[in-house]
Write a protein that holds these residues in place. Structure first.
Motif, PDB file in Angstrom:
ATOM      1  N   THR A 191      16.085  -5.461  -8.302  1.00  0.00           N
ATOM      2  CA  THR A 191      15.356  -6.663  -7.908  1.00  0.00           C
ATOM      3  C   THR A 191      15.789  -7.093  -6.521  1.00  0.00           C
ATOM      4  OG1 THR A 191      17.042  -8.048  -8.948  1.00  0.00           O
ATOM      5  CG2 THR A 191      15.139  -7.457 -10.281  1.00  0.00           C
ATOM      6  N   TYR A 192      14.891  -7.724  -5.791  1.00  0.00           N
ATOM      7  CA  TYR A 192      15.178  -8.189  -4.451  1.00  0.00           C
ATOM      8  C   TYR A 192      14.694  -9.623  -4.295  1.00  0.00           C
ATOM      9  CZ  TYR A 192      15.093  -3.161  -4.349  1.00  0.00           C
ATOM     10  OH  TYR A 192      15.303  -1.844  -4.667  1.00  0.00           O
ATOM     11  N   GLY A 193      14.522 -10.328  -5.379  1.00  0.00           N
ATOM     12  CA  GLY A 193      13.940 -11.655  -5.365  1.00  0.00           C
ATOM     13  C   GLY A 193      12.687 -11.665  -6.219  1.00  0.00           C
ATOM     14  N   LYS A 194      12.075 -12.827  -6.368  1.00  0.00           N
ATOM     15  CA  LYS A 194      10.906 -12.937  -7.233  1.00  0.00           C
ATOM     16  C   LYS A 194       9.671 -12.357  -6.559  1.00  0.00           C
ATOM     17  CE  LYS A 194       8.943 -16.917  -7.695  1.00  0.00           C
ATOM     18  NZ  LYS A 194       8.670 -18.340  -7.976  1.00  0.00           N
ATOM     19  N   SER A 195       8.673 -11.996  -7.394  1.00  0.00           N
ATOM     20  CA  SER A 195       7.387 -11.576  -6.857  1.00  0.00           C
ATOM     21  C   SER A 195       6.551 -12.814  -6.548  1.00  0.00           C
ATOM     22  CB  SER A 195       6.653 -10.693  -7.868  1.00  0.00           C
ATOM     23  OG  SER A 195       7.384  -9.512  -8.091  1.00  0.00           O
ATOM     24  N   PHE A 196       5.650 -12.685  -5.580  1.00  0.00           N
ATOM     25  CA  PHE A 196       4.840 -13.817  -5.167  1.00  0.00           C
ATOM     26  C   PHE A 196       3.360 -13.485  -5.317  1.00  0.00           C
ATOM     27  CE2 PHE A 196       8.822 -14.348  -2.881  1.00  0.00           C
ATOM     28  CZ  PHE A 196       9.098 -15.693  -3.080  1.00  0.00           C
ATOM     29  N   PRO A 236       4.595  -6.006  -7.271  1.00  0.00           N
ATOM     30  CA  PRO A 236       4.232  -4.884  -8.141  1.00  0.00           C
ATOM     31  C   PRO A 236       2.878  -4.269  -7.814  1.00  0.00           C
ATOM     32  CG  PRO A 236       5.212  -6.641  -9.440  1.00  0.00           C
ATOM     33  CD  PRO A 236       5.048  -7.181  -8.052  1.00  0.00           C
ATOM     34  N   ASP A 237       1.952  -5.061  -7.240  1.00  0.00           N
ATOM     35  CA  ASP A 237       0.634  -4.525  -6.870  1.00  0.00           C
ATOM     36  C   ASP A 237       0.637  -3.896  -5.479  1.00  0.00           C
ATOM     37  OD1 ASP A 237       0.818  -6.690  -5.202  1.00  0.00           O
ATOM     38  OD2 ASP A 237      -0.997  -7.692  -5.906  1.00  0.00           O
ATOM     39  N   LYS A 238       1.837  -3.701  -4.903  1.00  0.00           N
ATOM     40  CA  LYS A 238       2.028  -3.048  -3.594  1.00  0.00           C
ATOM     41  C   LYS A 238       1.661  -3.935  -2.408  1.00  0.00           C
ATOM     42  CE  LYS A 238       3.309   0.586  -5.837  1.00  0.00           C
ATOM     43  NZ  LYS A 238       4.755   0.875  -5.985  1.00  0.00           N
ATOM     44  N   THR A 239       1.357  -5.211  -2.649  1.00  0.00           N
ATOM     45  CA  THR A 239       1.139  -6.138  -1.545  1.00  0.00           C
ATOM     46  C   THR A 239       2.451  -6.333  -0.786  1.00  0.00           C
ATOM     47  OG1 THR A 239      -0.553  -7.322  -2.794  1.00  0.00           O
ATOM     48  CG2 THR A 239       0.419  -8.472  -0.918  1.00  0.00           C
ATOM     49  N   LEU A 240       2.415  -6.150   0.519  1.00  0.00           N
ATOM     50  CA  LEU A 240       3.609  -6.332   1.338  1.00  0.00           C
ATOM     51  C   LEU A 240       3.733  -7.787   1.776  1.00  0.00           C
ATOM     52  CD1 LEU A 240       3.549  -3.188   3.669  1.00  0.00           C
ATOM     53  CD2 LEU A 240       4.911  -3.534   1.604  1.00  0.00           C
ATOM     54  N   TYR A 241       4.954  -8.273   1.818  1.00  0.00           N
ATOM     55  CA  TYR A 241       5.205  -9.606   2.353  1.00  0.00           C
ATOM     56  C   TYR A 241       6.578  -9.637   3.013  1.00  0.00           C
ATOM     57  CZ  TYR A 241       8.111 -10.470  -1.814  1.00  0.00           C
ATOM     58  OH  TYR A 241       9.075 -10.405  -2.793  1.00  0.00           O
ATOM     59  N   ILE A 273       5.772 -14.461   3.466  1.00  0.00           N
ATOM     60  CA  ILE A 273       4.746 -14.377   4.503  1.00  0.00           C
ATOM     61  C   ILE A 273       3.911 -13.124   4.222  1.00  0.00           C
ATOM     62  CG2 ILE A 273       4.261 -14.322   6.965  1.00  0.00           C
ATOM     63  CD1 ILE A 273       5.896 -16.775   6.132  1.00  0.00           C
ATOM     64  N   LEU A 274       2.649 -13.286   3.886  1.00  0.00           N
ATOM     65  CA  LEU A 274       1.790 -12.154   3.557  1.00  0.00           C
ATOM     66  C   LEU A 274       1.621 -11.238   4.776  1.00  0.00           C
ATOM     67  CD1 LEU A 274      -0.114 -10.772   1.480  1.00  0.00           C
ATOM     68  CD2 LEU A 274      -1.957 -12.210   2.404  1.00  0.00           C
ATOM     69  N   ILE A 275       1.620  -9.919   4.528  1.00  0.00           N
ATOM     70  CA  ILE A 275       1.417  -8.933   5.595  1.00  0.00           C
ATOM     71  C   ILE A 275       0.161  -8.134   5.284  1.00  0.00           C
ATOM     72  CG2 ILE A 275       2.365  -6.933   6.795  1.00  0.00           C
ATOM     73  CD1 ILE A 275       5.147  -7.910   6.015  1.00  0.00           C
ATOM     74  N   LYS A 276      -0.798  -8.180   6.191  1.00  0.00           N
ATOM     75  CA  LYS A 276      -2.036  -7.400   6.045  1.00  0.00           C
ATOM     76  C   LYS A 276      -2.455  -6.863   7.410  1.00  0.00           C
ATOM     77  CE  LYS A 276      -5.245  -8.325   3.115  1.00  0.00           C
ATOM     78  NZ  LYS A 276      -6.418  -8.937   2.420  1.00  0.00           N
TER      79      LYS A 276
END
Length: 389
Positions: free
Chosen positions: A108-113, A140-145, A155-158
């Motif tokens: 774990t590296y912190g909570k998921s957002f 878990p859905d591979k969204t980077l932040y 901070i969302l990364i897209k």
């Protein structure tokens, strides 16, 4: 149609709360819980049988056994199962969270957002821009932040190429929706290089013996080796010369400092490190585990893209004892520490390495009391060189 309820007699308040929680979850979560609690074939049981199986384990006070490895169709791990297990752990006072000795070890590296929808019109207005920096993580859905270092804000990364999980980036973020969530708008640096010209080497790390060295005062520091520093804190003045020498030779300096009070953070920030992972005095054991795992993965990522590093670690003994508190249900069978704590300390020690082109040199603080800790003595002192600055 309402879910059929079952009842027990003579439950304690904690056990009744556990039963209420278990009865409230869906069928897929219930199957996953039953399997974590030891049922080898949860899909063959009826709902009430699954609930009874889980409650019997909770009432008995038994520790969870490792999930057995099985051939055939892989076990589908649900993203929210850990949250349910954490809630059960809080209710009962017993740790039911997934451990390293279970079938799948998920650090774990912190909570998921969960981010709300990006509103492009809002993004284009570039409202309330802020400077951000930190390690890139993924849901878990591979969204980077980006987990912003200053305030742990996600901070969302897209729509940025060249960005991967555990990279370290700096840049600017703007509000992206009415919920005042932020999205990365501009990247200045990635892994301590200018983003526009960043070209990772993707190094295959074939180890070699340390050979290159730097002269620091009267000491030759072999790059890629391990050293113990004759000081208790990384903020002590003699270290400044070493940090400055390393940076002049294009070596990135990163620190992991534990047991840090506010005044310590100010002193550490003045030392000249390129980045510091702070483990604060009042951080909970889980925060230690999250941040240390993030630190280790960030170092491995920097190694993988060809960076030359110097890694500094403050107060490993406090780190290992705090991790023992997090893995409190494991026996202290490894030099008076839990196996999980020992493995993490070993991972830190093994960050030191070198190949033909790149190196990671490790420096760990040492004070007299550290030598009475068997884990420190065996896994750090005996495999490190002493350096006097």
């Amino acid at each position: 149609m309402s879910k059929q309820q079952i009842s027990y007699e003579g439950l304690t308040p904690a056990q009744q709360k556990s039963l209420n929680l278990i009865q409230s979850v869906g069928i897929y979560e219930l199957r996953a819980l039953a399997r974590v609690f030891g049922e080898p074939s949860p899909t063959t049981l009826r709902r009430n049988e699954q609930i009874k199986y889980i409650m019997d384990v909770i009432i008995s006070g038994e520790d969870l056994k490792p999930i057995p490895l099985r051939q055939g169709r892989p076990y589908k791990e649900l993203s929210n199962i850990e949250g349910i297990l954490e809630e059960l752990s809080e209710i009962t006072g017993k740790d039911y969270t997934l451990k390293k000795n279970q079938e799948k070890v998920a650090k774990t590296y912190g909570k998921s957002f969960t981010f709300k929808q990006v509103e492009q019109n809002t993004v284009e207005k570039k409202l309330f821009p802020i400077k951000v920096e930190g390690v890139v993580l993924s849901n878990p859905d591979k969204t980077l932040y980006l987990l912003n270092k200053a305030n742990s804000m996600p901070i969302l990364i897209k729509n940025f190429d060249k960005v991967n999980e555990f990279d370290y980036i700096t840049g600017d973020a703007v509000i992206m929706n009415e919920s005042h969530e932020y999205i990365l708008d501009h990247i200045e640096t990635i892994n301590f290089s200018d983003y526009a010209t960043y070209a990772p080497k993707n190094t295959e790390f074939t180890p070699t013996l340390p050979s290159a060295s730097l002269k620091v005062g009267k000491t030759d520091v072999k790059l890629g080796s391990r050293y113990t520093l004759n000081q208790s804190k990384l903020s002590e003045t003699p270290l400044k010369t070493l940090i400055a020498t390393l940076k002049k030779n294009h070596i990135i300096t990163i620190a992991l400092a534990s047991n840090v009070l506010y005044e310590d953070s100010i002193a550490l920030s003045s030392m000249g490190f390129d980045n510091i992972f702070f483990l604060k005095f009042d951080d909970e054991p889980k925060v230690y585990d999250d941040k240390i795992n993030m630190f280790i993965e960030n170092i491995k990522r920097l190694q993988a893209v060809g960076c030359n590093l110097a890694v500094f670690v403050q107060d490993v003994v406090t780190i290992s004892h705090t991790l023992d508190a997090y893995y409190k249900n494991s026996p202290k069978t490894y030099f008076n520490h839990t196996e999980e704590s020992a493995n993490i300390v070993k991972e830190i020690v093994m960050l030191a390495k070198c190949n033909v082109e790149n190196s990671t040199t490790l420096f760990i603080t040492n004070e007299e009391s550290d030598n009475f800790d068997p884990l420190y003595s065996t896994c750090i002192s005996k495999v490190s060189n002493k350096i006097q600055l």
